[in-house]
Every structure is written in structure tokens, then in C-alpha cells.
Write a protein that holds these residues in place. Sequence first.
Motif, PDB file in Angstrom:
ATOM      1  N   GLY A  18       0.573  -1.379  -0.199  1.00 62.51           N
ATOM      2  CA  GLY A  18       0.299   0.041   0.166  1.00 62.51           C
ATOM      3  C   GLY A  18       0.328   1.581   0.436  1.00 62.51           C
ATOM      4  N   VAL A  19       1.865   1.220  -1.152  1.00 73.45           N
ATOM      5  CA  VAL A  19       3.191   1.689  -0.726  1.00 73.45           C
ATOM      6  C   VAL A  19       1.682   4.096  -0.859  1.00 73.45           C
ATOM      7  N   LEU A  20       1.423   3.470  -2.239  1.00 72.35           N
ATOM      8  CA  LEU A  20       0.995   4.663  -2.712  1.00 72.35           C
ATOM      9  C   LEU A  20       0.266   5.310  -2.151  1.00 72.35           C
ATOM     10  N   GLN A  21      -0.935   4.983  -0.857  1.00 75.79           N
ATOM     11  CA  GLN A  21      -1.685   5.023   0.516  1.00 75.79           C
ATOM     12  C   GLN A  21      -1.116   5.899   1.787  1.00 75.79           C
ATOM     13  N   LYS A  22       0.529   5.822   1.814  1.00 74.32           N
ATOM     14  CA  LYS A  22       0.182   5.898   3.335  1.00 74.32           C
ATOM     15  C   LYS A  22       1.089   7.822   2.742  1.00 74.32           C
ATOM     16  N   THR A  23       0.915   8.221   3.456  1.00 72.27           N
ATOM     17  CA  THR A  23       1.375   9.468   3.652  1.00 72.27           C
ATOM     18  C   THR A  23       2.294  10.032   3.608  1.00 72.27           C
ATOM     19  N   ASP A  24       2.806   8.979   4.337  1.00 76.04           N
ATOM     20  CA  ASP A  24       4.080   9.793   4.834  1.00 76.04           C
ATOM     21  C   ASP A  24       5.407   8.810   4.294  1.00 76.04           C
TER      22      ASP A  24
ATOM     23  N   ARG B 268       8.587  12.166  -1.281  1.00 77.64           N
ATOM     24  CA  ARG B 268       9.039  11.974  -2.674  1.00 77.64           C
ATOM     25  C   ARG B 268       9.393  10.858  -3.591  1.00 77.64           C
ATOM     26  N   SER B 269      10.623  10.856  -2.934  1.00 78.91           N
ATOM     27  CA  SER B 269      12.215  10.189  -3.632  1.00 78.91           C
ATOM     28  C   SER B 269      11.808   8.744  -3.052  1.00 78.91           C
ATOM     29  N   SER B 270      10.526   8.266  -2.700  1.00 78.40           N
ATOM     30  CA  SER B 270      10.723   6.569  -2.317  1.00 78.40           C
ATOM     31  C   SER B 270       9.128   6.387  -3.163  1.00 78.40           C
ATOM     32  N   LEU B 271       8.629   7.387  -3.757  1.00 79.36           N
ATOM     33  CA  LEU B 271       7.655   7.455  -4.838  1.00 79.36           C
ATOM     34  C   LEU B 271       8.448   7.220  -6.066  1.00 79.36           C
ATOM     35  N   ASP B 272       9.638   8.181  -6.554  1.00 83.17           N
ATOM     36  CA  ASP B 272       9.750   8.014  -7.840  1.00 83.17           C
ATOM     37  C   ASP B 272      11.088   6.802  -7.333  1.00 83.17           C
ATOM     38  N   ALA B 273      10.720   6.406  -6.301  1.00 81.73           N
ATOM     39  CA  ALA B 273      11.401   5.538  -6.721  1.00 81.73           C
ATOM     40  C   ALA B 273      11.158   4.285  -7.080  1.00 81.73           C
ATOM     41  N   LEU B 274       9.791   3.756  -7.351  1.00 84.97           N
ATOM     42  CA  LEU B 274       9.085   2.719  -8.115  1.00 84.97           C
ATOM     43  C   LEU B 274       9.114   2.698  -9.439  1.00 84.97           C
ATOM     44  N   GLY B 275       9.733   4.408  -9.807  1.00 79.59           N
ATOM     45  CA  GLY B 275      10.315   4.375 -11.512  1.00 79.59           C
ATOM     46  C   GLY B 275       8.416   3.626 -12.678  1.00 79.59           C
ATOM     47  N   ASP B 276       9.650   3.014 -13.301  1.00 80.49           N
ATOM     48  CA  ASP B 276       8.028   1.893 -14.201  1.00 80.49           C
ATOM     49  C   ASP B 276       7.288   0.898 -13.713  1.00 80.49           C
ATOM     50  N   ARG B 277       7.572   0.518 -12.227  1.00 84.85           N
ATOM     51  CA  ARG B 277       6.097  -0.280 -11.772  1.00 84.85           C
ATOM     52  C   ARG B 277       5.677   0.847 -11.099  1.00 84.85           C
ATOM     53  N   ARG B 278       5.155   2.002 -11.028  1.00 87.24           N
ATOM     54  CA  ARG B 278       4.231   2.558 -10.194  1.00 87.24           C
ATOM     55  C   ARG B 278       2.769   2.605 -11.001  1.00 87.24           C
TER      56      ARG B 278
ATOM     57  N   GLU C 203      -3.422  -1.472  -6.092  1.00 90.80           N
ATOM     58  CA  GLU C 203      -3.640  -1.132  -5.165  1.00 90.80           C
ATOM     59  C   GLU C 203      -5.519  -0.604  -5.140  1.00 90.80           C
ATOM     60  N   ALA C 204      -5.617  -0.187  -6.412  1.00 88.61           N
ATOM     61  CA  ALA C 204      -7.140   0.344  -7.002  1.00 88.61           C
ATOM     62  C   ALA C 204      -8.029  -1.472  -6.280  1.00 88.61           C
ATOM     63  N   PHE C 205      -7.256  -1.824  -7.159  1.00 89.51           N
ATOM     64  CA  PHE C 205      -8.209  -3.286  -7.245  1.00 89.51           C
ATOM     65  C   PHE C 205      -8.138  -4.530  -6.020  1.00 89.51           C
ATOM     66  N   CYS C 206      -7.371  -3.962  -4.743  1.00 89.27           N
ATOM     67  CA  CYS C 206      -7.092  -4.221  -3.417  1.00 89.27           C
ATOM     68  C   CYS C 206      -8.645  -3.727  -2.881  1.00 89.27           C
ATOM     69  N   ALA C 207      -8.247  -1.994  -3.047  1.00 85.91           N
ATOM     70  CA  ALA C 207      -9.635  -1.772  -2.631  1.00 85.91           C
ATOM     71  C   ALA C 207     -10.868  -1.759  -3.242  1.00 85.91           C
ATOM     72  N   GLU C 208     -11.366  -2.758  -4.453  1.00 90.63           N
ATOM     73  CA  GLU C 208     -12.174  -2.840  -4.644  1.00 90.63           C
ATOM     74  C   GLU C 208     -12.926  -4.027  -4.344  1.00 90.63           C
ATOM     75  N   LEU C 209     -11.618  -5.321  -3.540  1.00 90.82           N
ATOM     76  CA  LEU C 209     -11.801  -6.675  -3.285  1.00 90.82           C
ATOM     77  C   LEU C 209     -12.054  -5.759  -1.465  1.00 90.82           C
ATOM     78  N   GLY C 210     -11.758  -4.719  -0.869  1.00 90.63           N
ATOM     79  CA  GLY C 210     -11.852  -4.352   0.346  1.00 90.63           C
ATOM     80  C   GLY C 210     -10.935  -4.870   1.418  1.00 90.63           C
ATOM     81  N   ILE C 211      -9.499  -5.454   0.386  1.00 87.88           N
ATOM     82  CA  ILE C 211      -8.275  -5.927   1.515  1.00 87.88           C
ATOM     83  C   ILE C 211      -7.455  -5.299   1.054  1.00 87.88           C
ATOM     84  N   ARG C 212      -6.748  -5.168   2.211  1.00 89.61           N
ATOM     85  CA  ARG C 212      -5.220  -4.096   2.111  1.00 89.61           C
ATOM     86  C   ARG C 212      -4.374  -4.724   1.440  1.00 89.61           C
TER      87      ARG C 212
END
Length: 321
Positions: free
Chosen positions: A222-228, A231-241, A248-257
Amino acid sequence: MQYTRLGRAGARVSRLALGTMNFGPVIDEEASRAILDRAVEAGIDFIDTADVYGGGRWGDHPGQSEEILGRWMKDRGTRDDLIVATKVFGVMGPRSNDRGLSAVHIRASVDASLRRLGTDRIDLYQMHHIDREVPLDETLSAFATLREQGKITYLGSSNFAGWHLARVQEIAAASGYPAPVTEQSLYNLTERTVELEVVPAAEQYGMGLLPWSPLASGQLGGVLQKTDRSRSSLDALGDRRPAIERYEAFCAELGIRPGVVAIAWLLHQPAVTAPVIGPRTIDQLDSAVEALDVTLDAETLAELDRIWPGPGGTAPEAYAW
């Protein structure tokens, strides 16, 4: 808690293994003990460590993880309730024989690990990496001696290629040496290369697969959901983002973390005995345990394959006819 066989071995272990790589360098001893206590309360009886944890890229105190685990087991008096796994291969000192899988290093390392762990035996002693400079028959002979001495019960491997698994199994069978019953590999939704040859080899030889980094160093947690997150850690996701956003959107649909889904997916893979979780907090441990109660249906598994496509199956069909 759910339990299963340790590969083809007779021993039974919890379906989650508690990894202790963070004990010492990342979280202090008090926090480490709290996680160990909570894990045992949840029914986890499979504890994984390594002689090098705390040193090298893990810190400046090799053996620290084993020491913390050893003191906790002594104070709690719980050694006989656990399946304890550790590893040998990494650099443990300045001398030329303070590393690798030579008979000299193995025999010295097992005694050092036993002292740090405060125990008389290691339930699962794992080769932490393939040693290309030492003949496998020398390595297996050294492990056979340790088993005869009662210092180890089972042998395992880690970070082996598929052909390494086949070779070590065939040498063991031909020589009467103990063969590895488990393989610990990097395996998660984002890293599925082992499906080409490691997973099929493990299944062929009845080895239990122990996936390490089940959350891809937190990227599946849930890396994109964590407000803490910086920016550098999010940028490190690169092409995987983009894939992480879909996930994360699919997990939200499932209602599971997301972290729960990632571990549940591994538990649905037929070769997997126990993902090796490395929680830094009680909440992360509790989240991993939740995965045991999650059932992913065929449609959900298919969607996860679309988000995180594997290599296309096993070799050679994954890339040939």
C-alpha cells in the motif's frame, strides 16, 4: 494458524515464517522481542534468521539477529516449541575461510550460530547462496557430518537457480548425503522469474518454497496510500508505479489491504510452504496473519496475473514451443 509439512520433511511448520533480518539494525531488541511474542501468540512457530543478519549490508554487527533470538528463547523457555532456521555462506570475518560453503567454514559457522542462538541444534540449516567455487559434494558431506553429530536436523538452500537445485538433489541421492528440503527464493507478485525453473524444480523434488520479500520491500504494502512516503521513495517506484496504482485500486475493490492480498497470493501458489515475513511493527505482523483467512477465487487470481504478469509459465514453454 495453519500448518503444513516442511517440504517433503516430516516436520510441520506454520504457514508463515517470521523473518528476523530487521532485528538489531532496524528495530531494537525490545521491539524485536515484542514481535516474537506476538508471533508465537498468533501460532507462528517457524523462525528464520541468518548468521550475517546484523552485519554487512544489514549493519555492523554480524550475528546480532541470532543473538537477539537466542536471548529471547532462553528467557521465554520456548525453544522446543519452535522450528528455528538459520543460514551459512556470508562473510563473517576477515579471514579467507570466514565465508562460503567450504567444509571448514560450515563446521566453524554452525558452532558459532549454535552459541549465538543458545541451542544445541538448528532445525533447518540453509545454504544462503550457491558457492560456485566449492564442490557440492564437499558441502553436502560437511552437512552430513553435522546431521550425524545432531547439530542440524534438515538442510535447506536459498537463492539457488533451478539447475542448482537439480544438481544438489542428484548428488545427494547418488552419495547418500542429506538433500535440501526447502528453497528460499525471492518471490512475490512483482518478481516471478522463479516460476520459470526454480518453482518447477522445487515441485519435482518435493522441496518447500519459502518466498522472501513477499511485499517487494514494501512496494506491495500500500505504498501509494501511505501519506508519510517521501517524494523520493515514490519516484523510486519508476516504471512499476502504473502497475502499483492498478494493484492498489483493485485491492480497494476487494476491500482487502494490499499487503494482505500480496501474501495471500503467495499462499495460493502450490509450491509455497511459508512466505518469510519481515515485520518491523506489530501492525505489520497482524496484517500478514490476516492473509491466512483470505481466499482468492479464480477471477481474482486472473486479474492479479493481468496486473503482475509472470514469465508466461514454466520453461521452456514460457519462451519456446
